[in-house]
Design a protein around this motif. Structure first.
Motif, PDB file in Angstrom:
ATOM      1  N   VAL A 400       0.812  -1.215   0.000  1.00 46.75           N
ATOM      2  CA  VAL A 400       0.000   0.000   0.000  1.00 46.75           C
ATOM      3  C   VAL A 400       0.843   1.261   0.000  1.00 46.75           C
ATOM      4  CG1 VAL A 400      -2.059  -0.984   1.043  1.00 46.75           C
ATOM      5  CG2 VAL A 400      -0.215  -0.155   2.498  1.00 46.75           C
ATOM      6  N   THR A 401       2.173   1.154   0.135  1.00 44.45           N
ATOM      7  CA  THR A 401       3.024   2.348   0.209  1.00 44.45           C
ATOM      8  C   THR A 401       2.818   3.256  -0.998  1.00 44.45           C
ATOM      9  OG1 THR A 401       4.620   0.960   1.308  1.00 44.45           O
ATOM     10  CG2 THR A 401       5.381   3.098   0.597  1.00 44.45           C
ATOM     11  N   LEU A 402       2.831   2.612  -2.183  1.00 43.19           N
ATOM     12  CA  LEU A 402       2.689   3.360  -3.424  1.00 43.19           C
ATOM     13  C   LEU A 402       1.402   4.195  -3.425  1.00 43.19           C
ATOM     14  CD1 LEU A 402       4.110   3.345  -6.281  1.00 43.19           C
ATOM     15  CD2 LEU A 402       2.299   1.803  -6.944  1.00 43.19           C
ATOM     16  N   TYR A 403       0.303   3.531  -3.077  1.00 41.68           N
ATOM     17  CA  TYR A 403      -0.991   4.224  -3.119  1.00 41.68           C
ATOM     18  C   TYR A 403      -1.058   5.320  -2.065  1.00 41.68           C
ATOM     19  CZ  TYR A 403      -2.055   0.145  -5.900  1.00 41.68           C
ATOM     20  OH  TYR A 403      -2.005  -0.818  -6.851  1.00 41.68           O
ATOM     21  N   THR A 404      -0.445   5.049  -0.896  1.00 37.73           N
ATOM     22  CA  THR A 404      -0.438   6.074   0.141  1.00 37.73           C
ATOM     23  C   THR A 404       0.299   7.316  -0.346  1.00 37.73           C
ATOM     24  OG1 THR A 404      -0.299   4.269   1.711  1.00 37.73           O
ATOM     25  CG2 THR A 404       0.087   6.472   2.553  1.00 37.73           C
ATOM     26  N   GLY A 405       1.466   7.075  -0.972  1.00 34.64           N
ATOM     27  CA  GLY A 405       2.234   8.206  -1.488  1.00 34.64           C
ATOM     28  C   GLY A 405       1.437   9.003  -2.505  1.00 34.64           C
ATOM     29  N   PHE A 406       0.784   8.296  -3.436  1.00 30.39           N
ATOM     30  CA  PHE A 406      -0.014   8.994  -4.437  1.00 30.39           C
ATOM     31  C   PHE A 406      -1.159   9.764  -3.795  1.00 30.39           C
ATOM     32  CE2 PHE A 406       1.838   6.256  -7.828  1.00 30.39           C
ATOM     33  CZ  PHE A 406       2.197   7.280  -8.667  1.00 30.39           C
ATOM     34  N   ALA A 407      -1.799   9.143  -2.795  1.00 31.47           N
ATOM     35  CA  ALA A 407      -2.917   9.824  -2.129  1.00 31.47           C
ATOM     36  C   ALA A 407      -2.421  11.103  -1.464  1.00 31.47           C
ATOM     37  CB  ALA A 407      -3.558   8.897  -1.092  1.00 31.47           C
ATOM     38  N   PHE A 408      -1.274  11.018  -0.785  1.00 28.17           N
ATOM     39  CA  PHE A 408      -0.735  12.181  -0.092  1.00 28.17           C
ATOM     40  C   PHE A 408      -0.380  13.288  -1.087  1.00 28.17           C
ATOM     41  CE2 PHE A 408       3.017  14.328   1.801  1.00 28.17           C
ATOM     42  CZ  PHE A 408       2.371  14.925   2.859  1.00 28.17           C
TER      43      PHE A 408
ATOM     44  N   PHE B 146       2.029  13.640 -12.423  1.00 31.44           N
ATOM     45  CA  PHE B 146       1.443  12.851 -11.336  1.00 31.44           C
ATOM     46  C   PHE B 146       0.464  11.830 -11.897  1.00 31.44           C
ATOM     47  CE2 PHE B 146      -2.185  12.284  -8.537  1.00 31.44           C
ATOM     48  CZ  PHE B 146      -1.594  11.916  -7.341  1.00 31.44           C
ATOM     49  N   GLN B 147      -0.386  12.281 -12.820  1.00 27.17           N
ATOM     50  CA  GLN B 147      -1.394  11.375 -13.367  1.00 27.17           C
ATOM     51  C   GLN B 147      -0.758  10.277 -14.205  1.00 27.17           C
ATOM     52  OE1 GLN B 147      -4.884  13.237 -15.024  1.00 27.17           O
ATOM     53  NE2 GLN B 147      -4.498  15.093 -13.856  1.00 27.17           N
ATOM     54  N   ILE B 148       0.271  10.653 -14.990  1.00 22.23           N
ATOM     55  CA  ILE B 148       0.944   9.629 -15.798  1.00 22.23           C
ATOM     56  C   ILE B 148       1.553   8.573 -14.886  1.00 22.23           C
ATOM     57  CG2 ILE B 148       2.874   9.211 -17.363  1.00 22.23           C
ATOM     58  CD1 ILE B 148       2.373  11.921 -18.574  1.00 22.23           C
ATOM     59  N   LEU B 149       2.244   9.034 -13.840  1.00 16.95           N
ATOM     60  CA  LEU B 149       2.868   8.087 -12.909  1.00 16.95           C
ATOM     61  C   LEU B 149       1.812   7.251 -12.217  1.00 16.95           C
ATOM     62  CD1 LEU B 149       5.665  10.259 -11.298  1.00 16.95           C
ATOM     63  CD2 LEU B 149       5.923   8.350 -12.861  1.00 16.95           C
ATOM     64  N   PHE B 150       0.683   7.878 -11.892  1.00 17.88           N
ATOM     65  CA  PHE B 150      -0.385   7.139 -11.224  1.00 17.88           C
ATOM     66  C   PHE B 150      -0.875   6.000 -12.110  1.00 17.88           C
ATOM     67  CE2 PHE B 150      -4.870   6.389 -10.318  1.00 17.88           C
ATOM     68  CZ  PHE B 150      -4.802   6.086  -8.977  1.00 17.88           C
ATOM     69  N   LEU B 265       0.113  -3.628 -26.714  1.00 18.77           N
ATOM     70  CA  LEU B 265       0.437  -2.222 -26.491  1.00 18.77           C
ATOM     71  C   LEU B 265       1.225  -2.163 -25.196  1.00 18.77           C
ATOM     72  CD1 LEU B 265      -3.137  -0.848 -27.155  1.00 18.77           C
ATOM     73  CD2 LEU B 265      -1.280  -1.055 -28.791  1.00 18.77           C
ATOM     74  N   ILE B 266       2.427  -1.589 -25.227  1.00 16.95           N
ATOM     75  CA  ILE B 266       3.271  -1.601 -24.032  1.00 16.95           C
ATOM     76  C   ILE B 266       2.636  -0.721 -22.962  1.00 16.95           C
ATOM     77  CG2 ILE B 266       5.380  -2.113 -25.283  1.00 16.95           C
ATOM     78  CD1 ILE B 266       6.109   0.819 -25.063  1.00 16.95           C
ATOM     79  N   PRO B 267       2.844  -1.061 -21.684  1.00 19.30           N
ATOM     80  CA  PRO B 267       2.185  -0.319 -20.608  1.00 19.30           C
ATOM     81  C   PRO B 267       2.525   1.164 -20.614  1.00 19.30           C
ATOM     82  CG  PRO B 267       3.752  -1.943 -19.735  1.00 19.30           C
ATOM     83  CD  PRO B 267       3.611  -2.203 -21.184  1.00 19.30           C
ATOM     84  N   GLU B 268       3.751   1.507 -21.050  1.00 20.06           N
ATOM     85  CA  GLU B 268       4.110   2.930 -21.092  1.00 20.06           C
ATOM     86  C   GLU B 268       3.181   3.678 -22.039  1.00 20.06           C
ATOM     87  OE1 GLU B 268       6.346   0.498 -21.501  1.00 20.06           O
ATOM     88  OE2 GLU B 268       7.512   0.669 -19.646  1.00 20.06           O
ATOM     89  N   PHE B 269       2.921   3.053 -23.206  1.00 24.31           N
ATOM     90  CA  PHE B 269       2.038   3.691 -24.180  1.00 24.31           C
ATOM     91  C   PHE B 269       0.634   3.830 -23.603  1.00 24.31           C
ATOM     92  CE2 PHE B 269      -1.074   3.244 -27.606  1.00 24.31           C
ATOM     93  CZ  PHE B 269      -0.723   4.321 -28.394  1.00 24.31           C
ATOM     94  N   VAL B 270       0.154   2.752 -22.986  1.00 23.53           N
ATOM     95  CA  VAL B 270      -1.208   2.773 -22.451  1.00 23.53           C
ATOM     96  C   VAL B 270      -1.324   3.834 -21.345  1.00 23.53           C
ATOM     97  CG1 VAL B 270      -2.963   1.417 -21.283  1.00 23.53           C
ATOM     98  CG2 VAL B 270      -1.539   0.360 -23.019  1.00 23.53           C
ATOM     99  N   ALA B 271      -0.349   3.853 -20.430  1.00 28.21           N
ATOM    100  CA  ALA B 271      -0.424   4.813 -19.321  1.00 28.21           C
ATOM    101  C   ALA B 271      -0.374   6.238 -19.838  1.00 28.21           C
ATOM    102  CB  ALA B 271       0.728   4.570 -18.348  1.00 28.21           C
ATOM    103  N   LEU B 272       0.556   6.488 -20.760  1.00 31.79           N
ATOM    104  CA  LEU B 272       0.703   7.845 -21.282  1.00 31.79           C
ATOM    105  C   LEU B 272      -0.566   8.274 -22.011  1.00 31.79           C
ATOM    106  CD1 LEU B 272       2.670  10.196 -21.683  1.00 31.79           C
ATOM    107  CD2 LEU B 272       3.342   9.170 -23.829  1.00 31.79           C
TER     108      LEU B 272
END
Lengths: 437, 400
Positions: A400-408, B146-150, B265-272
């Motif tokens: 859950v660390t990843l999601y916590t970081g994103f939430a914060f 942030f959204q791309i990384l998410f 489709l590679i995950p990078e493409f899909v996420a972006l």
């Protein structure tokens, strides 16, 4: 005896049908007006509730609030399905906020924040008086103070050198004013005297800095390498917007100038920068700028230069919009009064134009605040970069660390941007009073 | 020195006021421009001198010769064939193609989603309009990176391993390694389908202009929309059947450990793409809402009083007027999307910036690479602007 079959008093109107008033009526009109709408309402409502529930469930209901390391956030150790791992955020809080800024010196960052808030809040509230003084303090004095506090070094010298350069520039302007004064009438010798004096004082101040007499009261220097987290985000965004204003004004005036070369240069700069992504400008500042200079500047300074050029070009277009909204009569009125170009712009046109574009400036700031996340790509650790770095800490490695970081991070970014966008809307409504019916 | 009274008469008497040469607007403008030019030349001269010295110190040769050298690194998504022994130039070209790919796919879906969001914002349905409102607020107030990384780290990385992929109708599979879709296989003869498609599009527009002309002349209507759809879809289908069905699909098979076949489709493409579409759609949604609201309600009422059905009011009266307001800001959103695709470098999607960055690190040719980036992005911007300006002029209000 005759009876009248006509009513003598008026019947009261019946109340509207129950299906049209009250919560039920509202629901019928806004939620279930047709089978399709009812379906949309149900599906949409389900999705919305699910998303909201997932968020609340994760961040609050199933969250873990206290703990020392990853064990507190592992399903097996806790014995239930764990939501947000807030101890991770508490443990890393200093790093997320200040980066590797030494813990003993963090009061300096906090003091800078405090001064910034004390200067910014009155500037943002329209009814507080003394706006010009406030603006000079925030845009002029505060950056020097912030540099003093955040970077450290001599406390007095930065003021002396900035004062010295200002005095020299002002003096040169006065001398130029003397040279350009009209032929008729006596030339204004006072200009020359004051200009000379100012230049002399300026040179004296700069020499004084050189002597190192005032190096004494000094704060320990914290290299920008050690800065990080929200501090970097705020420093980059604030520097960007403060530097963008003068750059933007100059480019906007240049673009509207009647001199072809000046106009061409301004258009070229604006369109070139606006035509490419910020990340290429940052790469330009990081990799190309050092080649063009004799000495490579600090990494943070390079990024700040890139961000300032970028936001300056966008600001120029925002300000140009404001300038174009000023009726021609204002320019003509100023000219009829005999004002020269600098006075016409600084006294008549710019105050009105800048006031019009305050919402645009706030929007630019929101954009810049979001764009600061890109500095992590050129190896400067901002809030997002710091949180990303936190994911790799094995001490807190949990599902859950990843999601916590994103939430914060998400909550912080959203809070800042949402507040600023509300403010922008508030100013817009205030400016619109004349046009609203 | 300020006195320039060379004449014998006072200035007032001669009519035109006498001013010093440096107070003459023309002279002054020349002086300022000369100064600006001198400053520019000085800056460029210093920069070039320093650059030459610095490059010599670092032993980096200028020029674009490095583009022919062997690259020696792998690229995870290659629209054209690629091997590590190929040149830097080709690697950069692949990066450019990947940028264009993500930009075009992104623009297409962002436009669709954006119009849905914009219309939903104005929906009489309270739930729908609130959802659209909060979608726009949340998305616009979070940084794109942030959204791309998410999407990349939190959503796609949490997908199951390939051996137990999520599957949709057995056609589409989603797992950690990306999204697998059926791959079309073009056999000889499939070119006719493309030709039929182009013919269909041309014929459809011919029919449309003929129908409009006829309606203007005689008042008779023709089912334009239906016949256009019929031509554009029908001709390729006919060609497909006539040429003996030369296109088949390679479906992915769920094996024991992995998926085989299909197109991944590679995950990078899909996420972006997901992040860019979601982000840009929020902005487009606001533009669409503003555009529709900019058409005064009187227009709709006037349409009703002419006896037009609701669909035609929308089609003939509201949308054309709304488009005039929508197109210019929509253009800048398209440009933003193309530029924002450069954030691919944050997750390692091999776009122009990402590949270029690798080349930059390997060769140290900062000036050339950055110049190529800027040149490519400027070209993309200019081409998009020219196209959208052409479209904007077509739909702009023609006033008498």
């Amino acid at each position: 005896m005759t009876t009248s079959f006509t009513r003598s008093d008026l019947l009261l109107p019946l109340p509207p049908p129950a299906s049209l008033v009250g919560p039920w009526g509202w629901a019928r009109a806004n939620l279930f007006s047709s089978p399709l709408q009812a379906l949309l309402t149900l599906v949409g409502g389900y999705v919305a509730v699910m998303l909201l529930w997932t968020f609340v469930d994760f961040t609050i209901i199933r969250a873990v609030w206290t703990g020392a390391d990853r064990d507190a956030c592992l399903d097996d150790k806790v014995g239930r399905s764990v939501g947000a791992c807030w101890p991770f955020v508490w443990a890393k809080f200093g790093q997320f906020m200040y980066g590797f800024y030494p813990a003993d010196e963090r009061w300096r960052v906090n003091l800078t924040y405090g001064v910034a808030i004390a200067l910014l809040v009155p500037l943002l509230i329209p009814s507080v008086p003394q706006k010009p003084l406030n603006a000079i303090l925030f845009f002029g004095a505060f950056p020097i103070l912030a540099f003093n506090l955040l970077y450290g070094g001599s406390i007095i010298n930065p003021w002396l050198s900035v004062g010295g350069w200002l005095a020299i520039l002002g003096g040169l302007a006065l001398v130029a004013g003397y040279l350009m004064s009209r032929v008729e009438g006596p030339p204004n010798v006072v200009f020359l005297q004051w200009g000379g004096a100012a230049i002399a004082v300026g040179i004296l101040l700069l020499l004084l800095v050189r002597t190192g007499l005032f190096a004494a009261p000094a704060l320990p220097v914290i290299e920008t390498r050690q800065w990080g987290g929200l501090l970097v985000t705020l420093v980059v965004a604030t520097t960007g917007i403060v530097a963008a204003l003068p750059i933007g004004v100059a480019l906007a005036l240049g673009r509207r100038s009647k001199m072809p070369i000046i106009r061409l240069l301004s258009v070229a700069v604006i369109e070139l920068v606006r035509g490419v992504p910020l990340i290429t400008v940052l790469f330009f500042a990081t990799y190309m700028l050092p080649l063009f200079l004799e000495r490579s500047p600090d990494a943070m300074v390079r990024v700040l230069v890139g961000v300032s050029i970028f936001s300056g070009a966008y600001m120029a277009e925002t300000i140009r919009g404001g300038l174009q909204a000023i009726p021609k009569g204002q320019f003509e009125g100023a000219m009829a009064l005999g004002l020269n170009y600098p006075r016409m712009m600084s006294l008549i046109v710019m105050p009105q134009a800048l006031k019009l574009v305050i919402p645009g400036i706030v929007n630019a700031f929101i954009g810049l605040f979001k764009d600061t996340t890109l500095v992590s790509i050129v190896a400067i650790f901002d809030l997002l970069g710091g949180i990303r770095a936190g994911f790799t800490d094995p001490q807190w490695a949990s599902p859950v660390t990843l999601y916590t970081g994103f939430a914060f991070a998400g909550i912080i970014y959203f809070a800042f941007c949402y507040f600023m966008s509300r403010y922008s809307i508030f100013v817009e409504n205030r400016l619109n009073t004349g046009r609203r019916r | 020195m300020a006195k320039m009274t060379d004449g014998t008469l006072p200035a007032r008497a001669t009519g035109a006021p006498k001013v010093a040469f440096f107070n003459d607007p023309k002279t002054r403008s020349l002086i300022f421009q000369g100064l600006a030019l001198a400053l520019l030349v000085f800056v460029i001269f210093t920069a070039v001198t320093n650059a030459v010295t610095n490059l010599r110190n670092q032993n980096i040769a200028g020029g674009f010769g490095f583009l022919d050298q062997t690259a020696g690194f792998g690229i995870s998504q290659t629209p054209i064939p690629w091997s590590e022994s190929m040149s830097y130039g080709r690697a950069f070209l692949i990066g450019l193609l990947n940028t264009l790919l993500v930009a075009i796919v992104g623009i297409f879906f962002a436009t669709l989603l954006g119009f849905v969001v914009g219309v939903a914002r104005l929906s009489p349905n309270w739930v729908i309009s609130k959802i659209a409102y909060w979608y726009v607020e949340v998305i616009r107030n979070l940084p794109l990176l942030f959204q791309i990384l998410f999407w990349y780290l939190a959503v796609l990385a949490s997908m199951p391993a390939p051996r137990n992929s999520h599957s949709l109708f057995g056609l589409f599979f989603a797992n950690q390694r990306g999204i697998t879709v059926p791959r079309p296989i073009f056999e000889p003869g499939s070119g006719y389908i493309g030709i039929a498609l182009i013919l269909g599009i041309v014929a459809a527009f011919v029919v449309r202009s003929w129908a409009y002309k006829r309606q203007a002349a005689t008042g008779e209507q023709f089912p334009v929309a239906a016949s256009m759809v019929g031509l554009i879809l029908g001709l390729p289908i006919v060609a497909y059947l006539v040429t003996g069905m030369p296109v088949s699909f390679d479906y992915a098979q769920q094996g024991r450990f992995n998926l085989t076949g299909g197109m991944t489709l590679i995950p990078e493409f899909v996420a972006l793409t997901l992040a860019l579409v979601a982000y840009t759609a929020a902005f487009i949604g606001e533009i669409v809402r503003a555009g529709i609201q900019a058409v005064s309600y009187g227009q709709t009422e006037a349409g009703r009083s002419l006896g037009l059905p609701e669909g035609r009011i929308l089609n003939l009266i509201v949308v054309p007027q709304a488009l005039r307001v929508i197109i210019p800001p929509l253009t800048s959103q398209y440009l933003n999307l193309a530029k924002n695709s450069s954030l691919a470098v944050g997750i390692g999607y091999p776009d122009m910036v990402s590949v270029g960055g690798t080349i930059l690190n390997q060769t140290g040719q900062a000036i050339e690479i950055i110049a190529m980036w800027m040149g490519c992005y400027l070209t993309i911007s200019i081409v998009t602007s020219i196209f959208m300006n052409w479209y904007n002029q077509r739909i702009a209000l023609v006033e008498r």
